[in-house]
Design a protein around this motif. Sequence first.
Motif, PDB file in Angstrom:
ATOM      1  N   GLN A 196     -10.713  -8.544 -24.767  1.00 14.06           N
ATOM      2  CA  GLN A 196      -9.728  -8.181 -23.758  1.00 14.06           C
ATOM      3  C   GLN A 196     -10.249  -8.510 -22.355  1.00 14.06           C
ATOM      4  OE1 GLN A 196      -9.125  -4.045 -24.713  1.00 14.06           O
ATOM      5  NE2 GLN A 196      -7.495  -4.476 -26.214  1.00 14.06           N
ATOM      6  N   THR A 197     -11.517  -8.238 -22.129  1.00 21.63           N
ATOM      7  CA  THR A 197     -12.112  -8.564 -20.830  1.00 21.63           C
ATOM      8  C   THR A 197     -12.149 -10.070 -20.619  1.00 21.63           C
ATOM      9  OG1 THR A 197     -13.480  -6.563 -20.864  1.00 21.63           O
ATOM     10  CG2 THR A 197     -14.173  -8.332 -19.395  1.00 21.63           C
ATOM     11  N   PHE A 198     -12.531 -10.814 -21.654  1.00 19.85           N
ATOM     12  CA  PHE A 198     -12.575 -12.268 -21.543  1.00 19.85           C
ATOM     13  C   PHE A 198     -11.186 -12.839 -21.264  1.00 19.85           C
ATOM     14  CE2 PHE A 198     -16.647 -12.811 -24.328  1.00 19.85           C
ATOM     15  CZ  PHE A 198     -17.380 -12.201 -23.335  1.00 19.85           C
ATOM     16  N   GLU A 348     -10.056  -2.925 -13.881  1.00 18.09           N
ATOM     17  CA  GLU A 348      -9.807  -3.637 -15.142  1.00 18.09           C
ATOM     18  C   GLU A 348     -11.096  -3.950 -15.889  1.00 18.09           C
ATOM     19  OE1 GLU A 348      -8.972  -4.542 -11.943  1.00 18.09           O
ATOM     20  OE2 GLU A 348      -7.533  -6.200 -12.107  1.00 18.09           O
ATOM     21  N   LEU A 349     -12.229  -3.924 -15.173  1.00 18.18           N
ATOM     22  CA  LEU A 349     -13.505  -4.285 -15.783  1.00 18.18           C
ATOM     23  C   LEU A 349     -14.327  -3.078 -16.216  1.00 18.18           C
ATOM     24  CD1 LEU A 349     -14.471  -7.201 -13.369  1.00 18.18           C
ATOM     25  CD2 LEU A 349     -13.581  -7.388 -15.698  1.00 18.18           C
ATOM     26  N   ALA A 350     -13.733  -1.890 -16.154  1.00 21.82           N
ATOM     27  CA  ALA A 350     -14.452  -0.683 -16.582  1.00 21.82           C
ATOM     28  C   ALA A 350     -14.946  -0.777 -18.030  1.00 21.82           C
ATOM     29  CB  ALA A 350     -13.574   0.546 -16.396  1.00 21.82           C
ATOM     30  N   PRO A 351     -14.175  -1.347 -18.966  1.00 21.50           N
ATOM     31  CA  PRO A 351     -14.699  -1.477 -20.334  1.00 21.50           C
ATOM     32  C   PRO A 351     -15.968  -2.328 -20.407  1.00 21.50           C
ATOM     33  CG  PRO A 351     -12.313  -1.744 -20.329  1.00 21.50           C
ATOM     34  CD  PRO A 351     -12.743  -1.741 -18.902  1.00 21.50           C
ATOM     35  N   LEU A 352     -16.043  -3.360 -19.575  1.00 25.66           N
ATOM     36  CA  LEU A 352     -17.243  -4.199 -19.564  1.00 25.66           C
ATOM     37  C   LEU A 352     -18.430  -3.408 -19.034  1.00 25.66           C
ATOM     38  CD1 LEU A 352     -18.676  -6.934 -19.878  1.00 25.66           C
ATOM     39  CD2 LEU A 352     -17.844  -7.542 -17.597  1.00 25.66           C
TER      40      LEU A 352
END
Length: 374
Positions: A196-198, A348-352
């Motif tokens: 999802q991040t990619f 949006e990048l919190a999961p990363l």
Amino acid sequence: MSDAVFSPTAPACLPAGVHWPDPARQAAFGHWLARVAPAHGLDPASLRIASADASFRRYLRIDVFDGGGTRIVMDAPPAQENCAPFVHVARLMADAGLNVPRILDWDEPQGFMLLTDLGARTMMEAIDRQRPEASRPLYLQAIDALLTWQQASRPGELPPYDQALLRRELALFPDWYLARHRGLAVQGDMRQRLEQTFDLIVARNLAAPLVYVHRDYMPRNLMAPPAGEGAGSALGVLDFQDAVHGPLTYDIASLMRDAFLSWDEEFVLDITIRYWERARKLGLLDFEDWHGDFAAFWRAVEWMGLQRHLKVAGIFARLTLRDGKPKYLADAPRFIDYIRHTAARYRELAPLLRLLDEAQGAQAATGWAFGRVE
């Protein structure tokens, strides 16, 4: 000119200081050097190592008789290295007006090339790491060369930096850094979060205007002008064989978030703003609100840099684990810091960011500590 006699049928006598693990390749090189040495006035006995890079290529330096300076020999085994892109990009850069090596001889089947020598001092060696302001003129010269290169861009000349290539590069991070280096099983929820991040990273970066991209534009690949030539002399550009046609933001991100050198945020912004001001006057930033809003452009640079940092962390792990070059992995923490820095700025990048905490076994970062990573 020396009275030395060369025979194109007999191999040149090679100095012992240059090691050849493959006797057959050593013999082939000796025959090639015996052919080109008379035509270019080369002294075979002066051959020595100039540098090597992360690939299978290496570079040798050789003197020209009677004080004629030096030349560079590229040794690129054709089974591992294709020199055709180097030749093509060198022509494009020379036509654009960049200071790049001229190709004097090329044995395409054997992978030997004779080049003009741009000197022995890189921009990295000329930089004063403790005084950013003293290094500003060099960075402004790097911007000059970069803008010259980008202005020359034409579609169809270079491979596209497309979705497939961006994703192949991003895959290096889970495959080599997370799985092989950190020993994590990249599957299930972790795999889903990464994908999802990619997806976000690729979509953001593919939206940028397309130009010629060097793809490794950093001080180690730029040659400082010789002493005494003045600040107006053009930097030399090297290691350009992987150039593509892709996002305009890539090379400025590469220059300012370096693989081997970190600057304070203030200096990074200073140079990037100077690039932005020049680029918009040249009409390169007529896209969305980039022309009038530096913050919008800076966000795009950060997202492009994030893709590069994930890729390079994977490459450095691969160089260590597959190719036996451990010195590169020593710089991986720099890239993890870069990734954390960007991931912490964007919701949006919190999961990363959480994934990095899991991978490193670290607590969630509460802020960004500015400063150099030595």
